[in-house]
Scaffold this motif. Structure first.
Motif, PDB file in Angstrom:
ATOM      1  N   UNK A  89       0.744  -1.281   0.122  1.00 11.38           N
ATOM      2  CA  UNK A  89      -0.131   0.005  -0.100  1.00 11.38           C
ATOM      3  C   UNK A  89       0.706   1.287   0.060  1.00 11.38           C
ATOM      4  N   UNK A  90       2.220   1.225   0.268  1.00 11.58           N
ATOM      5  CA  UNK A  90       2.868   2.348   0.146  1.00 11.58           C
ATOM      6  C   UNK A  90       2.838   3.119  -0.843  1.00 11.58           C
ATOM      7  N   UNK A  91       2.686   2.322  -2.105  1.00  9.20           N
ATOM      8  CA  UNK A  91       2.784   3.041  -3.360  1.00  9.20           C
ATOM      9  C   UNK A  91       1.235   3.371  -3.738  1.00  9.20           C
ATOM     10  N   UNK A  92       0.359   3.261  -2.863  1.00  9.27           N
ATOM     11  CA  UNK A  92      -1.157   3.925  -3.114  1.00  9.27           C
ATOM     12  C   UNK A  92      -0.958   5.216  -2.322  1.00  9.27           C
ATOM     13  N   UNK A  93      -0.104   5.423  -1.293  1.00  7.67           N
ATOM     14  CA  UNK A  93      -0.099   6.719  -0.455  1.00  7.67           C
ATOM     15  C   UNK A  93       0.846   7.555  -1.229  1.00  7.67           C
ATOM     16  N   UNK A  94       2.091   7.105  -1.639  1.00  8.78           N
ATOM     17  CA  UNK A  94       2.771   7.897  -2.417  1.00  8.78           C
ATOM     18  C   UNK A  94       2.887   7.696  -3.892  1.00  8.78           C
ATOM     19  N   UNK A  95       3.269   9.079  -4.552  1.00 12.28           N
ATOM     20  CA  UNK A  95       3.287   8.846  -6.072  1.00 12.28           C
ATOM     21  C   UNK A  95       4.632   8.793  -6.449  1.00 12.28           C
ATOM     22  N   UNK A  96       4.858   7.574  -6.789  1.00 13.32           N
ATOM     23  CA  UNK A  96       6.353   6.975  -7.177  1.00 13.32           C
ATOM     24  C   UNK A  96       5.898   6.227  -8.511  1.00 13.32           C
ATOM     25  N   UNK A  97       5.933   6.819  -9.750  1.00 12.17           N
ATOM     26  CA  UNK A  97       5.197   6.141 -10.963  1.00 12.17           C
ATOM     27  C   UNK A  97       6.041   4.811 -11.423  1.00 12.17           C
ATOM     28  N   UNK A  98       5.415   3.656 -11.779  1.00 10.36           N
ATOM     29  CA  UNK A  98       6.084   2.425 -12.067  1.00 10.36           C
ATOM     30  C   UNK A  98       6.390   2.710 -13.704  1.00 10.36           C
ATOM     31  N   UNK A  99       7.411   2.486 -14.264  1.00  7.07           N
ATOM     32  CA  UNK A  99       7.581   2.230 -15.760  1.00  7.07           C
ATOM     33  C   UNK A  99       7.232   0.960 -16.193  1.00  7.07           C
ATOM     34  N   UNK A 100       7.486  -0.150 -15.220  1.00  8.88           N
ATOM     35  CA  UNK A 100       7.026  -1.306 -15.600  1.00  8.88           C
ATOM     36  C   UNK A 100       6.501  -2.143 -14.267  1.00  8.88           C
ATOM     37  N   UNK A 101       5.800  -3.071 -14.415  1.00  7.05           N
ATOM     38  CA  UNK A 101       4.996  -3.972 -13.291  1.00  7.05           C
ATOM     39  C   UNK A 101       3.791  -2.926 -12.821  1.00  7.05           C
ATOM     40  N   UNK A 102       3.315  -3.649 -11.727  1.00  4.26           N
ATOM     41  CA  UNK A 102       2.187  -3.448 -11.335  1.00  4.26           C
ATOM     42  C   UNK A 102       2.335  -2.786  -9.910  1.00  4.26           C
ATOM     43  N   UNK A 103       1.949  -1.809  -9.458  1.00  2.00           N
ATOM     44  CA  UNK A 103       2.219  -1.071  -8.208  1.00  2.00           C
ATOM     45  C   UNK A 103       1.380  -1.943  -6.887  1.00  2.00           C
ATOM     46  N   UNK A 104       0.201  -2.583  -7.276  1.00  2.00           N
ATOM     47  CA  UNK A 104      -0.443  -3.205  -6.449  1.00  2.00           C
ATOM     48  C   UNK A 104       0.099  -4.579  -6.212  1.00  2.00           C
ATOM     49  N   UNK A 105       0.816  -5.111  -7.053  1.00  2.00           N
ATOM     50  CA  UNK A 105       1.242  -6.468  -6.787  1.00  2.00           C
ATOM     51  C   UNK A 105       2.651  -6.731  -6.823  1.00  2.00           C
ATOM     52  N   UNK A 106       3.606  -5.818  -7.225  1.00  2.00           N
ATOM     53  CA  UNK A 106       4.916  -5.759  -7.567  1.00  2.00           C
ATOM     54  C   UNK A 106       5.594  -6.339  -6.092  1.00  2.00           C
ATOM     55  N   UNK A 107       4.971  -6.023  -4.632  1.00  2.00           N
ATOM     56  CA  UNK A 107       5.911  -6.377  -3.657  1.00  2.00           C
ATOM     57  C   UNK A 107       4.818  -7.454  -2.914  1.00  2.00           C
ATOM     58  N   UNK A 108       3.732  -7.870  -3.405  1.00  2.00           N
ATOM     59  CA  UNK A 108       2.895  -8.614  -2.722  1.00  2.00           C
ATOM     60  C   UNK A 108       3.526 -10.124  -2.287  1.00  2.00           C
ATOM     61  N   UNK A 109       4.302 -10.564  -3.184  1.00  2.00           N
ATOM     62  CA  UNK A 109       4.880 -11.859  -2.741  1.00  2.00           C
ATOM     63  C   UNK A 109       6.304 -11.575  -2.294  1.00  2.00           C
ATOM     64  N   UNK A 110       6.778 -12.472  -1.278  1.00  2.00           N
ATOM     65  CA  UNK A 110       8.009 -12.335  -0.480  1.00  2.00           C
ATOM     66  C   UNK A 110       9.186 -12.285  -1.596  1.00  2.00           C
ATOM     67  N   UNK A 111      10.247 -11.955  -1.553  1.00  2.00           N
ATOM     68  CA  UNK A 111      11.500 -12.477  -2.209  1.00  2.00           C
ATOM     69  C   UNK A 111      11.219 -11.651  -3.633  1.00  2.00           C
ATOM     70  N   UNK A 112      10.678 -10.445  -3.770  1.00  2.00           N
ATOM     71  CA  UNK A 112      10.578  -9.783  -4.965  1.00  2.00           C
ATOM     72  C   UNK A 112      11.196  -8.490  -4.627  1.00  2.00           C
ATOM     73  N   UNK A 113      11.627  -7.703  -5.712  1.00  2.00           N
ATOM     74  CA  UNK A 113      12.265  -6.235  -5.504  1.00  2.00           C
ATOM     75  C   UNK A 113      11.767  -5.360  -6.437  1.00  2.00           C
ATOM     76  N   UNK A 114      11.681  -4.301  -6.235  1.00  2.00           N
ATOM     77  CA  UNK A 114      11.504  -3.089  -7.360  1.00  2.00           C
ATOM     78  C   UNK A 114      12.668  -2.334  -7.314  1.00  2.00           C
ATOM     79  N   UNK A 115      12.993  -1.803  -8.449  1.00  2.00           N
ATOM     80  CA  UNK A 115      14.275  -1.079  -8.756  1.00  2.00           C
ATOM     81  C   UNK A 115      13.760   0.193  -9.462  1.00  2.00           C
TER      82      UNK A 115
END
Length: 798
Positions: A129-155
């Motif tokens: 939900x951090x990306x629902x609060x703060x406006x840090x746009x995604x170039x690729x991937x889905x903001x709502x699911x990108x960190x939903x699983x463990x051992x994932x990473x957003x760069x």
């Protein structure tokens, strides 16, 4: 008509080049300083303004009442966010973010096996939900699911390019965090802007950072773990603060009864130094106001210069005015004419100021660690246009009134008196104002520099010279630490080695409640825990005043405390502490006190010393402390790196000299002291130009007087004294105004530091002496020129 005014104004400017040059330099420097301050304030007030719903975003902060005062912290317990989400549906979103600094990131191949590259990064762990609060746009991937699983990473885009060459190809690739967790890239963020207090590069799921036992722990807190929430439009922060009181009562354990949670608006985070930010930078609103006033005063004293020099030049232009009036020019036309000249000079000054800003901006950015740019967009253009208009009227209106008011008959009959060129009292007041501002800045700068010198040379209670600290990467690194220590001890250039959780003076700390000597109740204050082996005391040359160090061990068998701890527990003789027991975590760790050491500073001198408990605990060690012989430092450092690389080939070797780390505590204050030096120098420079104008006016006004005095036998020294005593008195009056003003404001500024200098008389004496000497050097040429002038020629001209 307007074209004629401009043409005439340009001709007059060409005819009075020296006068125009002095005016232009003064205005250009003043405008340039003001423009730099505008760019800085514009940048500092823009932090995190780009987020959607920014007015409804809040951070949950904690405020704890202690016997010593109020403690402010950004920390909140791990379960706070989930409980708020469940109990308060009026919160649109709730999320946690946790920062870990200087952690290793290893870039893996497509099969997540072999190592490609290694980097040290600041890592953020965040709820989805951090990306629902703060406006840090995604170039690729889905903001709502990108960190939903463990051992994932957003760069971020920049980081992905650094790791994989092309950010488009980064999706689905693998990295290893802290040489432990293999994570798959599931999202690419647009690069975070410079004006954010969330400088994210690598973001992992929050669940990857938290041990299971902390998920229900309402007592433990970490300042790097922050909770954010978005309020609904129907609820105010004040209303929700009242709800938080009940929230704390329901969930907080009895040990945290003196703690309260409050909402801190996002708009205040960058300005509130009591809590701090992830970027490590705060810029208080008081500082913004102070810099704004400095910029305004620098601009005003530049305008004062113009007034002084313009009215001093009036005698030379009196006949021009007389002729224009005889030929039919009205006073209104003359005022417009003179304002037109001022406008042209101001416009030229503004252009020069912009060039100066372009030249000094790289150094300015390097000093303040900012990315300021001159971008001709609406805010900057509006500021420049407004400044040109204001300076034109502020500088030109009074001289225009004076010049246009000359009596043409008196002027053409050579009966014009220099005193008619504006009141002498007015000019004196302007000079006093200029030097009041300049001397106030000088006093303030000397006090700031004195405080910075105090920070650099204050006794800290331990030896910090020639010591480097090398961070251990993670838990696996501690398995070989004995091998590393043994190898390093064989080096001739290594004097001592110690393992610890923190250095003696560290930005990170661990504070804890405790029980003392089998008492049921806690003493009402926390102590700072320093986990370190027995060699810690020798490496940092810490002095024992009672007892002795604990024995070499991997776990606690005894504690060492500082003398402040003894004092706060009511012991006047430290040796009485020996044998008393410390109980941490309600029996989780109990051991006797075996020694008491002299106090040492464990954090910035901006804060008070803390009571302290030191003990050995191998599993807590995060740092290798190495004292080297200075005369063989380069060879020793190379040998240390080689040993480290052989012991830990999978980890990045990185070290820092402790004195550099300590200096970084005061990085912002040190940069601001350099900034104040710059502005004080500008104020003195502009004020000296104004003083030059004042003496020029005096030389014209007193031409006949000087001639008569010389005919009657006055010496050159006497004539110079005649001019000097006037401005010496004015600077003295300015000092009497500046001294109490500077003392009041700088005394208030010093109160923000727990350890500070006293404002000595010497600072004020140095200020007045330097101001007088600089002024004498400034007016010396004009005074001597008037003193050596031919008296016969002067009297004939009169």
């Amino acid at each position: 008509m307007f074209k004629n005014y401009l043409k005439t104004a340009w001709q007059n400017i060409r005819c009075h080049k020296s006068y125009v040059a002095i005016n232009t330099i003064g205005l250009a420097v003043g405008i340039a300083a003001c423009l730099l301050i505008f760019l800085l304030i514009q940048y500092e007030t823009s932090f995190d303004n780009f987020h959607h719903n920014k007015e409804r975003i809040y951070r949950v902060v904690s405020v704890t009442q202690t016997p010593e005062g109020i403690n402010y912290s950004t920390a909140s317990a791990v379960p706070v966010a989930e409980a708020l989400r469940m109990e308060y549906p009026q919160l649109e979103h709730t999320a946690r973010i946790y920062a870990r600094r200087d952690k290793q990131v290893t870039v893996l191949d497509d099969n997540a096996r072999s190592t490609q590259k290694k980097f040290k990064e600041n890592i953020f762990f965040a709820d989805t939900e951090f990306f629902d609060i703060f406006h840090f746009p995604f170039l690729e991937g889905n903001a709502k699911t990108a960190l939903s699983a463990p051992n994932t990473v957003v760069l971020t885009q920049e980081t992905a390019e650094k790791y994989f060459g092309d950010w488009h190809a980064a999706m689905g690739k693998f990295i290893k965090y802290d040489n432990d967790q293999v994570c798959k890239v599931t999202g690419i963020l647009k690069n975070t802007p410079a004006n954010t207090d969330f400088p994210m590069q690598v973001v992992l799921p929050f669940k990857n950072s938290v041990h299971e036992d902390l998920a229900t722990d309402w007592l433990s807190q970490d300042g790097s773990l922050n909770t954010f929430a978005v309020l609904s439009e129907s609820m105010s922060a004040q209303q929700f603060d009242n709800n938080l009181k009940d929230f704390v009562k329901r969930h907080a354990p009895a040990e945290a009864a003196n703690q309260a949670y409050l909402l801190q608006p996002l708009r205040d985070i960058h300005y509130e130094s009591r809590f701090g930010t992830y970027s490590g930078r705060t810029f208080s609103k008081q500082l913004i106001t102070a810099l704004g006033l400095i910029g305004l005063f620098l601009l005003v004293i530049a305008c004062v210069n113009f007034i002084n020099l313009s009215t001093a030049q009036a005698v030379n232009r009196s006949k021009e005015v007389g002729v224009r009036k005889v030929l039919g020019s009205s006073r209104k036309q003359l005022i417009i004419q003179f304002l037109g000249e001022t406008f042209l000079i101001t416009l030229i000054s503004a252009v020069i100021a912009i060039v100066l800003v372009f030249l000094v901006l790289p150094l300015f950015n390097q000093l303040l660690q900012t990315p300021l740019k001159v971008q001709f967009r609406l805010p900057l253009l509006a500021f420049l246009c407004g400044m040109v208009i204001v300076v034109t009227f502020l500088s030109g209106f009074y001289p225009a009134i004076v010049l246009s008011g000359f009596n043409p008959i008196a002027v053409l009959k050579s009966k014009f008196a220099a005193r008619a060129a504006g009141g002498l009292s007015m000019r004196r007041a302007l000079v006093v104002f200029q030097f009041t501002v300049a001397q106030t800045l000088i006093i303030g700068t000397l006090i700031v520099v004195g405080q910075m010198n105090f920070f650099q040379h204050a006794a800290l209670g331990f030896d910090k010279d020639a010591i480097i600290t090398v961070p251990l990467a993670n838990d696996t690194a501690r398995g070989k630490v004995a091998v590393l220590k043994a190898a390093l001890q064989q080096q001739a250039g290594v004097k001592s080695i110690s393992l610890s959780a923190f250095s003696p003076m560290d930005k990170a700390s661990w504070d804890s409640d405790f029980k003392f000597d089998n008492e049921v109740k806690k003493p009402g204050f926390q102590a700072e825990l320093k986990w370190a082996d027995v060699d810690y005391f020798k490496t940092y040359n810490m002095q024992f005043i009672a007892g002795a160090p604990y024995r070499q061990a991997d776990t606690v068998s005894g504690f060492v405390v500082n003398e402040l701890m003894a004092k706060k527990l009511g012991f006047t003789h430290p040796e009485e502490m020996i044998g008393k027991k410390i109980n941490l975590w309600d029996g989780g760790l109990v051991a006797p006190i075996v020694g008491v050491i002299k106090n040492f500073h464990s954090s910035s001198l901006q804060t008070e010393m803390k009571p302290m408990i030191l003990g050995p605990q191998k599993m807590m060690y995060r740092l290798v402390n190495i004292k080297v012989q200075p005369q063989h430092a380069n060879q020793t450092l190379a040998a240390i790196e080689k040993i480290w690389s052989n012991t830990y080939p999978e980890f990045i070797y990185e070290y820092q000299f402790l004195d550099d780390a300590i200096a970084s505590f005061y990085k912002q204050e040190s940069a601001l002291s350099q900034l104040y030096k710059l502005f004080a120098g500008i104020a003195v420079f502009i004020s000296c130009l104004g003083l030059y104008g004042f003496v020029s006016f005096m030389a014209v006004q007193r031409t006949k007087e000087v001639g008569i005095r010389k005919v009657l036998g006055a010496s050159v020294i006497h004539i110079v004294y005649l001019f000097s005593k006037e401005f010496t008195l004015l600077i003295g009056i300015a000092f009497l105004i500046a001294a109490p003003l500077a003392y009041y404001f700088m005394h208030y500024w010093l109160q923000h530091f727990a350890y500070r200098i006293n404002i000595s008389v010497g600072i004020f004496l140095l200020t007045i002496l330097s101001a007088e000497v600089i002024a004498w050097l400034t007016v010396g040429y004009q005074a001597i020129k008037a003193a050596v002038a031919n008296p016969v020629k002067s009297l004939k001209m009169e």
